[in-house]
Write a protein that holds these residues in place. Sequence first.
Motif, PDB file in Angstrom:
ATOM      1  N   LEU A 418     -13.375  -4.612   4.544  1.00  0.00           N
ATOM      2  CA  LEU A 418     -13.923  -5.905   4.962  1.00  0.00           C
ATOM      3  C   LEU A 418     -14.320  -5.888   6.438  1.00  0.00           C
ATOM      4  O   LEU A 418     -15.334  -6.474   6.827  1.00  0.00           O
ATOM      5  CB  LEU A 418     -12.909  -7.015   4.697  1.00  0.00           C
ATOM      6  N   ALA A 419     -13.521  -5.206   7.263  1.00  0.00           N
ATOM      7  CA  ALA A 419     -13.842  -5.112   8.691  1.00  0.00           C
ATOM      8  C   ALA A 419     -15.158  -4.368   8.901  1.00  0.00           C
ATOM      9  O   ALA A 419     -16.001  -4.770   9.715  1.00  0.00           O
ATOM     10  CB  ALA A 419     -12.711  -4.423   9.437  1.00  0.00           C
ATOM     11  N   VAL A 420     -15.346  -3.269   8.155  1.00  0.00           N
ATOM     12  CA  VAL A 420     -16.581  -2.489   8.288  1.00  0.00           C
ATOM     13  C   VAL A 420     -17.778  -3.269   7.748  1.00  0.00           C
ATOM     14  O   VAL A 420     -18.865  -3.230   8.317  1.00  0.00           O
ATOM     15  CB  VAL A 420     -16.441  -1.127   7.574  1.00  0.00           C
ATOM     16  N   ILE A 421     -17.564  -3.998   6.645  1.00  0.00           N
ATOM     17  CA  ILE A 421     -18.650  -4.840   6.107  1.00  0.00           C
ATOM     18  C   ILE A 421     -19.063  -5.888   7.128  1.00  0.00           C
ATOM     19  O   ILE A 421     -20.250  -6.158   7.338  1.00  0.00           O
ATOM     20  CB  ILE A 421     -18.216  -5.506   4.784  1.00  0.00           C
ATOM     21  N   HIS A 422     -18.086  -6.479   7.787  1.00  0.00           N
ATOM     22  CA  HIS A 422     -18.378  -7.494   8.803  1.00  0.00           C
ATOM     23  C   HIS A 422     -19.214  -6.903   9.940  1.00  0.00           C
ATOM     24  O   HIS A 422     -20.145  -7.531  10.445  1.00  0.00           O
ATOM     25  CB  HIS A 422     -17.078  -8.071   9.357  1.00  0.00           C
ATOM     26  N   GLN A 423     -18.890  -5.663  10.331  1.00  0.00           N
ATOM     27  CA  GLN A 423     -19.598  -5.033  11.442  1.00  0.00           C
ATOM     28  C   GLN A 423     -20.947  -4.460  11.012  1.00  0.00           C
ATOM     29  O   GLN A 423     -21.897  -4.440  11.788  1.00  0.00           O
ATOM     30  CB  GLN A 423     -18.727  -3.923  12.044  1.00  0.00           C
ATOM     31  N   ARG A 429     -22.909   1.774  -0.085  1.00  0.00           N
ATOM     32  CA  ARG A 429     -21.563   2.192  -0.498  1.00  0.00           C
ATOM     33  C   ARG A 429     -21.226   3.565   0.071  1.00  0.00           C
ATOM     34  O   ARG A 429     -20.095   3.811   0.503  1.00  0.00           O
ATOM     35  CB  ARG A 429     -21.467   2.238  -2.030  1.00  0.00           C
ATOM     36  N   LYS A 430     -22.209   4.456   0.070  1.00  0.00           N
ATOM     37  CA  LYS A 430     -21.972   5.823   0.546  1.00  0.00           C
ATOM     38  C   LYS A 430     -21.545   5.829   2.007  1.00  0.00           C
ATOM     39  O   LYS A 430     -20.610   6.535   2.393  1.00  0.00           O
ATOM     40  CB  LYS A 430     -23.232   6.667   0.359  1.00  0.00           C
ATOM     41  N   LYS A 431     -22.197   5.012   2.815  1.00  0.00           N
ATOM     42  CA  LYS A 431     -21.845   4.976   4.238  1.00  0.00           C
ATOM     43  C   LYS A 431     -20.455   4.367   4.446  1.00  0.00           C
ATOM     44  O   LYS A 431     -19.701   4.795   5.318  1.00  0.00           O
ATOM     45  CB  LYS A 431     -22.895   4.191   5.024  1.00  0.00           C
ATOM     46  N   TYR A 432     -20.130   3.352   3.630  1.00  0.00           N
ATOM     47  CA  TYR A 432     -18.791   2.776   3.731  1.00  0.00           C
ATOM     48  C   TYR A 432     -17.727   3.822   3.366  1.00  0.00           C
ATOM     49  O   TYR A 432     -16.690   3.935   4.043  1.00  0.00           O
ATOM     50  CB  TYR A 432     -18.648   1.565   2.803  1.00  0.00           C
ATOM     51  N   SER A 433     -17.972   4.583   2.309  1.00  0.00           N
ATOM     52  CA  SER A 433     -16.988   5.586   1.880  1.00  0.00           C
ATOM     53  C   SER A 433     -16.835   6.673   2.938  1.00  0.00           C
ATOM     54  O   SER A 433     -15.724   7.147   3.192  1.00  0.00           O
ATOM     55  CB  SER A 433     -17.396   6.198   0.539  1.00  0.00           C
TER      56      SER A 433
END
Length: 474
Positions: A418-423, A429-433
């Motif tokens: 959630l913190a990374v999504i906020h930023q 999805r690939k970058k989040y992983s």
Amino acid sequence: MAESQNVEWKESWQDDYLKWICGYANASGGTLYIGIDDRGNLKGINNAKKLLEKIPNQVTDTMGIIVDVNLCNKDGLDYLEIVVDKYPTMISFHGVYYYRSGSTMRTITGKELDRAILRAQGRTWDGMPVPRLKVEDLSQSAIALFKKKAIGRGRLTEEETKVSDQVLMENLRLYDDDGYLTRAAALAFYPDPERWITGAYIKIGFFGESDSDLLYQDEIHGPLIEQIDKTMDLIYTKYMKALITYQGIQRIERFFFHPDSCREILLNAVIHKAYESCNPIQISVYEDRMYIWNEGKMPEELDSTEKLFEKHSSKPYNPKLANTFFKSGMIEAWGRGFDKIRRGCEEYGGPLPKYEFSGGVMVLCNACDLYLQLMKKNSGETSTLTDDPINDPINDPINDPINEWEFDENADIQSKLLAVIHQHPEWTRKKYSEALSVSDATVKRLLAKFQKENIVVHEGSRKKGKWVIVKKEK
């Protein structure tokens, strides 16, 4: 008949009034009455017959032109009517060129005189030849961009663009009568137009609290067809700070001035600039305002901000360059660009830009009220838009950007995601992983969970959309 731009009253004849005749011949013609005072009262003259012979001879001897000098009589008083035609070539009086502008007579020299001589010959500055410029020297990327924009806006069909570069330039009227490419072609399509025209670039600077506080700057060079997009990208990615607000769950980035309005003002600067001045277009950006300046000239009748935003005909300073940009679909015809500026300002709820015409054209673009309130809110000041903090969308906690999710290395994967999504709401999805060092399957499972619980929603297309946090995780 009242005095006007084309009518002048003089109580008696003086040889100095030959300048008025010269100015009328170089402008749009006019009539000079001798024997009528400044208030329009008929006074008459005693030497009318002598002046009937003297004035035509003086005009012919000093300027080489012919004027009609008519003897008139009313209530027993003689007066003269001197009718001056507009001449197709520039006329000088004792080596000086005069020009009637409004209610004043002024001399024209230097670059302005060059323009006036070309105009009298039915030619324009941007239509003058550049003898050493060849069609093979033109930028292929600029030509490709022109074709793409022209097709996209329906100004040219795909078939019309499937021609050689030479035919395209001919169709755009960018060759002169002797077969040379013109200055307009060099400006629009040559990779380095400054080789031919000094100062054919755009300069941007960001300023702090004062005009002398220059923090950083950039210069945009290359074909003018490409300079517009490059400049807009720089302004709205580097020079303007987007502030965030929300409408319901929709995240909105707000700049202080609408991009569509900015683009039209920039295009006007490019089209109306006096390139012979050798000065670049200059853009000064501040935290809450922007100035766009070019050493150009608007038509004499459009001498105020109010008149510019009224219906008016289009009289570009560089007509061949303007035609090229029109064919590309980048500018509107018949002065409609100011309607786009107005619509952008209305959409943002901001003021119209202000125009000043001293030493060129300076346009002041002020921030809209919403942006100013967001600035105050971000700086800790209280919004002054409304006395009702509950119904004020700027102060509504539901609409505030969500700040609860700061990245914590010790938090669980859900909180980290959630913190990374906020930023970075635009990530895949690939970058989040990759950022969290977890599998793509894990991110996929958590995103599905967040969506099911209405914690996160995805807006837009799969490729260009973004994730938006709706509410705090339970």
